[in-house]
Design an enzyme around this catalytic site. Structure first.
Site, PDB file in Angstrom:
ATOM      1  CE1 TYR A   1      -4.517  -1.950   4.687  1.00  0.00           C
ATOM      2  CE2 TYR A   1      -3.745   0.242   4.081  1.00  0.00           C
ATOM      3  CZ  TYR A   1      -4.156  -1.031   3.721  1.00  0.00           C
ATOM      4  OH  TYR A   1      -4.204  -1.373   2.398  1.00  0.00           O
TER       5      TYR A   1
ATOM      6  CB  SER B   1      -0.913  -0.006   1.234  1.00  0.00           C
ATOM      7  OG  SER B   1      -1.533   1.259   1.407  1.00  0.00           O
TER       8      SER B   1
END
Length: 330
Positions: A148, A123
């Site tokens: 995350y 990501s």
């Protein structure tokens, strides 16, 4: 890839993080009947003869082991994760279980059953506090601002370990703000569209002073397919005195996959207003915890190694999304 003749088994836990009916509708669009779904049972697609689906949690190590034992996979493309920066502030345990434990289970199965290439979604959030743009895979990414992001950085570290110790070829793709039809309804563009159509105000964080490297889903898929077909090799020029984080003497690579052109959030909203034919009522708010002001991908690595070139501009991508949205949510 199913259209290219590859035999594919798709996995999804079908959890209730967001609307389960949307997940089921995606499967039905791929020819998987809802009535045939049962945990741990393979379901044949009525649309693609060489595609089957299996409802399975990656944390279920025993079931995953049986799957790999039965089907000797040549490639594994891992796009599953507990997503969402803001949700990670509320439920950190879900991220550890899915993004760390589930990822480790997959790596171990790939090692034990000699998978030829493991491709996984990382990501853009791993860049965290980095301010130099465009974001480069050669930059240090040791300062994440959400759990995350930390789990995604840990995935890259775990993948490198398996590449180094066991020779497992791994490729990590740092996704940049993916949008398009069938996307997650907790994403900003989904929330904006719903609110505009309902004549409700949209929440614009950091008072609109944000930009994102919005990347249409078809361009993401194209990049994934291209990288999956070519396992990485060790970089013979890698220098431990000046280490390049994106490569290694092991068969390991990390790439950015984005549009390579950041767009101001307010310009994105303007395109959405044009496609919907309706102006948004905007509620300007401070920056959310875990958010960053700008994302901007240096995609030169993918362009060099795979001739990757994003093809869908923002106006076209938003129009396609809006057309899908108005059809799915009439």
């Amino acid at each position: 890839m199913a259209g290219q003749g590859d035999a594919i088994i798709g996995l999804d836990g079908i959890n209730n993080y967001y609307d389960v009916s949307l997940k089921i509708a995606r499967l039905e669009d791929a020819g998987i009947k809802r009535s045939a779904l049962a945990y741990g049972e393979l379901v044949e697609s009525k649309k693609f003869p060489n595609y089957r689906f299996l409802q399975l949690d990656l944390e279920d190590a025993a079931a995953l082991e049986r799957l790999f034992q039965t089907h000797r996979f040549s490639r594994v493309i891992h796009l599953a994760a507990q997503a969402g920066v803001r949700y990670s502030l509320k439920n950190p345990a879900a991220y550890i279980q899915s993004n760390v434990v589930g990822f480790a289970n997959l790596l171990e199965c790939c090692r034990r059953y000699e998978v030829g290439h493991f491709v996984y979604a990382s990501s853009s959030s791993v860049y965290g506090l980095n301010e130099k743009t465009p974001f480069s895979t050669r930059d240090n990414v040791d300062h994440p601002v959400s759990l995350y992001a930390a789990t995604k950085k840990s995935n890259e570290l775990m993948a490198h370990t398996y590449s180094h110790l066991f020779g497992l070829p791994t490729t990590g793709l740092r996704f940049f703000t993916v949008y398009g039809p069938w996307g997650r309804p907790d994403m900003a563009y989904h929330l904006f569209t719903r609110a505009i159509l309902a004549d409700e105000p949209i929440q614009v964080f950091n008072h609109g002073r944000m930009s994102r490297d919005f990347t249409y889903i078809d361009d993401i898929v194209e990049g994934v397919v291209r990288t999956a077909a070519k396992p990485p090799e060790g970089n013979p020029a890698w220098d431990g005195g000046h280490p390049d984080p994106s490569s290694s003497p092991a068969p390991y690579r990390v790439y950015n996959i984005g549009a390579g052109r950041p767009m101001a959030l307010l310009d994105f909203i303007l395109e959405l207003e044009k496609a919907l034919g309706k102006e948004a009522r905007k509620n300007y708010l401070p920056m959310q915890p875990g958010d960053v002001e700008t994302t901007y991908a240096d995609i030169s690595g993918l362009q060099r190694d795979f001739n990757y070139q994003p093809a869908v501009n923002l106006e076209t991508g938003i129009r396609r999304f809006v057309d899908w949205y108005l059809g799915y949510y009439p």
